[in-house]
Write a protein that holds these residues in place. Sequence first.
Motif, PDB file in Angstrom:
ATOM      1  N   VAL A 151     -43.243   8.037 -46.621  1.00 38.46           N
ATOM      2  CA  VAL A 151     -42.910   8.854 -47.778  1.00 38.46           C
ATOM      3  C   VAL A 151     -42.513  10.242 -47.280  1.00 38.46           C
ATOM      4  O   VAL A 151     -43.150  10.789 -46.376  1.00 38.46           O
ATOM      5  CB  VAL A 151     -44.077   8.900 -48.797  1.00 38.46           C
ATOM      6  N   THR A 152     -41.405  10.742 -47.823  1.00 38.70           N
ATOM      7  CA  THR A 152     -40.929  12.064 -47.430  1.00 38.70           C
ATOM      8  C   THR A 152     -41.044  12.987 -48.628  1.00 38.70           C
ATOM      9  O   THR A 152     -40.327  12.844 -49.619  1.00 38.70           O
ATOM     10  CB  THR A 152     -39.465  11.992 -46.959  1.00 38.70           C
ATOM     11  N   THR A 153     -42.003  13.894 -48.544  1.00 43.17           N
ATOM     12  CA  THR A 153     -42.266  14.775 -49.682  1.00 43.17           C
ATOM     13  C   THR A 153     -43.057  15.987 -49.226  1.00 43.17           C
ATOM     14  O   THR A 153     -43.583  16.018 -48.112  1.00 43.17           O
ATOM     15  CB  THR A 153     -43.055  13.990 -50.767  1.00 43.17           C
ATOM     16  N   GLU A 154     -43.105  16.988 -50.112  1.00 39.24           N
ATOM     17  CA  GLU A 154     -43.968  18.143 -49.868  1.00 39.24           C
ATOM     18  C   GLU A 154     -45.287  17.898 -50.587  1.00 39.24           C
ATOM     19  O   GLU A 154     -45.303  17.682 -51.803  1.00 39.24           O
ATOM     20  CB  GLU A 154     -43.303  19.419 -50.407  1.00 39.24           C
ATOM     21  N   ILE A 155     -46.374  17.887 -49.842  1.00 38.07           N
ATOM     22  CA  ILE A 155     -47.677  17.622 -50.450  1.00 38.07           C
ATOM     23  C   ILE A 155     -48.432  18.942 -50.573  1.00 38.07           C
ATOM     24  O   ILE A 155     -48.944  19.479 -49.600  1.00 38.07           O
ATOM     25  CB  ILE A 155     -48.466  16.588 -49.620  1.00 38.07           C
ATOM     26  N   ASP A 156     -48.422  19.482 -51.786  1.00 35.26           N
ATOM     27  CA  ASP A 156     -49.082  20.770 -52.022  1.00 35.26           C
ATOM     28  C   ASP A 156     -50.300  20.615 -52.935  1.00 35.26           C
ATOM     29  O   ASP A 156     -50.856  21.590 -53.415  1.00 35.26           O
ATOM     30  CB  ASP A 156     -48.085  21.773 -52.621  1.00 35.26           C
ATOM     31  N   ASP A 212     -37.636   8.765 -52.204  1.00 33.24           N
ATOM     32  CA  ASP A 212     -38.461   9.443 -51.201  1.00 33.24           C
ATOM     33  C   ASP A 212     -39.440   8.493 -50.532  1.00 33.24           C
ATOM     34  O   ASP A 212     -40.242   8.910 -49.695  1.00 33.24           O
ATOM     35  CB  ASP A 212     -39.267  10.580 -51.850  1.00 33.24           C
ATOM     36  N   PHE A 213     -39.379   7.226 -50.921  1.00 29.32           N
ATOM     37  CA  PHE A 213     -40.363   6.249 -50.469  1.00 29.32           C
ATOM     38  C   PHE A 213     -39.656   5.081 -49.815  1.00 29.32           C
ATOM     39  O   PHE A 213     -38.633   4.597 -50.310  1.00 29.32           O
ATOM     40  CB  PHE A 213     -41.165   5.748 -51.680  1.00 29.32           C
ATOM     41  N   LYS A 214     -40.183   4.652 -48.685  1.00 28.17           N
ATOM     42  CA  LYS A 214     -39.582   3.506 -48.007  1.00 28.17           C
ATOM     43  C   LYS A 214     -40.679   2.523 -47.621  1.00 28.17           C
ATOM     44  O   LYS A 214     -41.567   2.857 -46.822  1.00 28.17           O
ATOM     45  CB  LYS A 214     -38.817   3.977 -46.764  1.00 28.17           C
ATOM     46  N   LEU A 215     -40.638   1.322 -48.180  1.00 26.15           N
ATOM     47  CA  LEU A 215     -41.593   0.285 -47.809  1.00 26.15           C
ATOM     48  C   LEU A 215     -41.118  -0.372 -46.520  1.00 26.15           C
ATOM     49  O   LEU A 215     -40.005  -0.899 -46.456  1.00 26.15           O
ATOM     50  CB  LEU A 215     -41.716  -0.747 -48.934  1.00 26.15           C
TER      51      LEU A 215
END
Length: 118
Positions: free
Chosen positions: A20-25, A49-52
């Motif tokens: 998963v490619t994201t900003e986790i705030d 933003d998600f790749k299985l």
Amino acid sequence: MSNAKTYAGSCHCKQVRFEVTTEIDGASACNCSICSRVGWLMKSVPPGDFKLLSGDTAQTNYQFGGKSMHHLFCTTCGIHAFGKYAHGGEEKIVVNLRCLEDLDVDALKVQTFDGKSY
Ligand SMILES: [Zn+2]
């Protein structure tokens, strides 16, 4: 500037693996009848933003109530690594932040998500 990072995630037995490619705030803890039992910390992301990477057939899909949410979990180890829901035609992936590598979940500010009211 975006602080998005790519995180690797998996269930416990590693049959289900994803990125998963994201900003986790921050994280959300849902108070609905299943999430309060599972105890996961979640973040919703757009499907792009998600790749299985593996495990599409390793999971089963549990639904209840309004059935807008697909509660997926690994049939071998029982871990809920992510789920899916469609709301108003918009699909989202809900990632279990506790399944990500290289993320200090204890440092995240947790907000309650009022899933019980949905
Ligand atoms: Zn598993």
